[in-house]
Design a protein around this motif. Sequence first.
Motif, PDB file in Angstrom:
ATOM      1  N   PRO A 191     113.694  80.365 -14.729  1.00 24.29           N
ATOM      2  CA  PRO A 191     113.008  80.637 -15.686  1.00 24.29           C
ATOM      3  C   PRO A 191     113.271  81.871 -16.179  1.00 24.29           C
ATOM      4  N   ALA A 192     113.078  82.048 -17.502  1.00 24.78           N
ATOM      5  CA  ALA A 192     113.242  83.191 -18.096  1.00 24.78           C
ATOM      6  C   ALA A 192     111.915  84.008 -18.511  1.00 24.78           C
ATOM      7  N   ILE A 193     111.878  85.414 -18.010  1.00 24.97           N
ATOM      8  CA  ILE A 193     110.606  86.040 -18.389  1.00 24.97           C
ATOM      9  C   ILE A 193     111.132  87.239 -19.711  1.00 24.97           C
ATOM     10  N   HIS A 194     112.306  87.137 -20.045  1.00 27.35           N
ATOM     11  CA  HIS A 194     112.701  88.244 -21.337  1.00 27.35           C
ATOM     12  C   HIS A 194     112.476  87.478 -22.489  1.00 27.35           C
ATOM     13  N   GLU A 195     112.328  88.317 -23.622  1.00 29.20           N
ATOM     14  CA  GLU A 195     111.971  87.790 -24.774  1.00 29.20           C
ATOM     15  C   GLU A 195     112.861  87.086 -25.354  1.00 29.20           C
TER      16      GLU A 195
ATOM     17  N   TYR B  28     118.165  88.936 -19.265  1.00 34.05           N
ATOM     18  CA  TYR B  28     117.456  87.803 -18.374  1.00 34.05           C
ATOM     19  C   TYR B  28     117.579  88.176 -16.850  1.00 34.05           C
ATOM     20  N   ILE B  29     118.631  88.868 -16.376  1.00 34.37           N
ATOM     21  CA  ILE B  29     118.571  89.117 -14.853  1.00 34.37           C
ATOM     22  C   ILE B  29     117.823  90.439 -14.826  1.00 34.37           C
ATOM     23  N   ALA B  30     118.031  91.399 -15.850  1.00 32.59           N
ATOM     24  CA  ALA B  30     117.482  92.669 -15.618  1.00 32.59           C
ATOM     25  C   ALA B  30     115.812  92.544 -15.435  1.00 32.59           C
ATOM     26  N   MET B  31     115.077  91.724 -16.249  1.00 35.21           N
ATOM     27  CA  MET B  31     113.708  91.559 -16.437  1.00 35.21           C
ATOM     28  C   MET B  31     113.211  91.198 -14.895  1.00 35.21           C
TER      29      MET B  31
ATOM     30  N   TYR C 156     107.121  96.553 -22.089  1.00 37.59           N
ATOM     31  CA  TYR C 156     105.733  97.229 -21.891  1.00 37.59           C
ATOM     32  C   TYR C 156     104.511  95.988 -21.932  1.00 37.59           C
ATOM     33  N   GLU C 157     104.664  95.092 -22.853  1.00 37.10           N
ATOM     34  CA  GLU C 157     103.758  94.002 -22.950  1.00 37.10           C
ATOM     35  C   GLU C 157     103.644  93.267 -21.546  1.00 37.10           C
ATOM     36  N   THR C 158     104.707  92.838 -21.211  1.00 39.98           N
ATOM     37  CA  THR C 158     105.012  91.788 -19.880  1.00 39.98           C
ATOM     38  C   THR C 158     104.447  92.635 -18.643  1.00 39.98           C
ATOM     39  N   PHE C 159     104.719  94.153 -18.485  1.00 39.92           N
ATOM     40  CA  PHE C 159     104.400  94.494 -17.314  1.00 39.92           C
ATOM     41  C   PHE C 159     103.259  95.715 -17.580  1.00 39.92           C
ATOM     42  N   LYS C 160     102.366  95.427 -18.551  1.00 34.56           N
ATOM     43  CA  LYS C 160     101.473  96.597 -19.009  1.00 34.56           C
ATOM     44  C   LYS C 160     100.441  96.923 -17.821  1.00 34.56           C
ATOM     45  N   SER C 161     100.282  95.634 -16.911  1.00 32.80           N
ATOM     46  CA  SER C 161      99.572  96.042 -15.699  1.00 32.80           C
ATOM     47  C   SER C 161      99.914  97.174 -14.687  1.00 32.80           C
ATOM     48  N   TYR C 162     101.261  97.413 -14.707  1.00 31.03           N
ATOM     49  CA  TYR C 162     101.817  98.653 -14.046  1.00 31.03           C
ATOM     50  C   TYR C 162     101.486  99.879 -14.556  1.00 31.03           C
ATOM     51  N   GLY C 163     101.154 100.188 -15.813  1.00 31.47           N
ATOM     52  CA  GLY C 163     100.853 101.302 -16.429  1.00 31.47           C
ATOM     53  C   GLY C 163     102.129 102.121 -16.611  1.00 31.47           C
ATOM     54  N   ASP C 164     101.768 103.590 -16.066  1.00 24.22           N
ATOM     55  CA  ASP C 164     102.946 104.473 -16.191  1.00 24.22           C
ATOM     56  C   ASP C 164     103.999 104.262 -15.143  1.00 24.22           C
ATOM     57  N   LYS C 165     104.090 103.323 -14.178  1.00 28.04           N
ATOM     58  CA  LYS C 165     105.072 102.824 -13.316  1.00 28.04           C
ATOM     59  C   LYS C 165     106.206 102.630 -14.216  1.00 28.04           C
ATOM     60  N   LEU C 166     106.145 101.913 -15.507  1.00 28.21           N
ATOM     61  CA  LEU C 166     107.331 101.654 -16.288  1.00 28.21           C
ATOM     62  C   LEU C 166     107.372 102.652 -17.271  1.00 28.21           C
ATOM     63  N   GLU C 167     108.697 103.042 -17.491  1.00 30.06           N
ATOM     64  CA  GLU C 167     109.207 103.975 -18.575  1.00 30.06           C
ATOM     65  C   GLU C 167     110.164 103.354 -19.306  1.00 30.06           C
TER      66      GLU C 167
ATOM     67  N   LYS D 159     111.959 106.108  -7.866  1.00 30.94           N
ATOM     68  CA  LYS D 159     112.065 105.830  -9.268  1.00 30.94           C
ATOM     69  C   LYS D 159     113.424 105.200  -9.501  1.00 30.94           C
ATOM     70  N   VAL D 160     113.636 103.896 -10.152  1.00 31.19           N
ATOM     71  CA  VAL D 160     114.925 103.111 -10.311  1.00 31.19           C
ATOM     72  C   VAL D 160     115.171 103.059 -11.870  1.00 31.19           C
ATOM     73  N   LEU D 161     116.262 103.389 -12.050  1.00 25.09           N
ATOM     74  CA  LEU D 161     116.930 103.314 -13.480  1.00 25.09           C
ATOM     75  C   LEU D 161     117.636 101.843 -13.609  1.00 25.09           C
ATOM     76  N   VAL D 162     117.048 101.075 -14.484  1.00 25.02           N
ATOM     77  CA  VAL D 162     117.371  99.752 -14.826  1.00 25.02           C
ATOM     78  C   VAL D 162     118.132  99.820 -16.126  1.00 25.02           C
TER      79      VAL D 162
END
Length: 350
Positions: free
Chosen positions: A208-212, A20-23, A50-61, A11-14
């Motif tokens: 390209p940006a994937i952040h909001e 921009y970079i973090a996403m 959460y919306e961007t990475f919803k396919s990963y389920g509980d892998k993202l907190e 598990k990695v804390l970001v």
Amino acid sequence: MPAITPNSNGKVLVSGANGYIAMWVVRTLLERGYAVRGTVRSAEKGKHLYETFKSYGDKLEVVVVEDITKEGAFDEAVKGVDAIEHTASPFHFAAKDPQELLEPAIKGTVGILASALKYGSSVQRVVVTSSCASVLHIDSKPLTFSELDWNEQAPKEVEELGEKSSPASMYRASKTLAERAAWDFVAEHKSEIKWDLVCLNPPFVFGPAIHEVSDASALNTSAKQWYNTVAKEDNGLSLEALLTGSCWIDVRNLGEAHVLSLEKAAAGGERIIISAGHFVWQDWLDVANSLSPSPIPSHTLPKGVPGSGKNATYMIKYDTAKEARILGLKLTTKEELTRDTLADFEARGW
């Protein structure tokens, strides 16, 4: 220090996970099989993650750290993670007072290291997003910098001139002092810490940006400058301005570099410059206009003075031998970055 691997259910804390970079760091980690705990300043800022990475389920907190400058801000966030990617730090040239940049950059960096020391019992590695701003200095002659170089110019200017310092110097000083503080912290607590430190030093970050982000004017500093120069028909730049430049990296390559810095044992204890090469702005205009069909047909792209960059003097270059040896990134080309970024602008209606 052993490098971590996705197979270990790491598990990695970001920190600053909605940036921009973090996403791209979060995306690359999830794609590799890691679980990610991302910090944001408010629950609202976590929704896009959460919306961007919803396919990963509980892998993202996602957890809220409202103020990274507060003592103990990351105490809870570091518990139970195997590694930390610290990307949260302000980057803009609008500061009136140097402390606007210096305080969050330095306190945020030292704070997350202090939390890792106290409560990060399972942390094996901490990667800090530093910058080439902490490596370079401005000179009248062309220079090539390496990881052995430190920017002593900007901190000196800020110390002497305070609020009268240039905004660019304020930013460069913040990155330099924050990175120095990180290495000093590690040296000071050498006998106590069970993890090692990596500092990554990118130059201008484009792609390209994937952040909001609501519109082009809301892009982060480097990506907005690229948009204003390459995608706006009337960019208002003189030939002299178009023949200025620096060095660059694709944000996607930088995301990959953050993950490789966890996985490569040899990265431990190193500062590593992550650069794809040098540019003057005219180079990007020439590349954009050479693409056929145009990835952004709704725009008439600025042309500048085609070909004038070929004889330009590149004032800043970086020795990237360490990155090639330790990380071995497969770097995107100017053409790939330009095509993908312009296509992204077109899809967004910018």
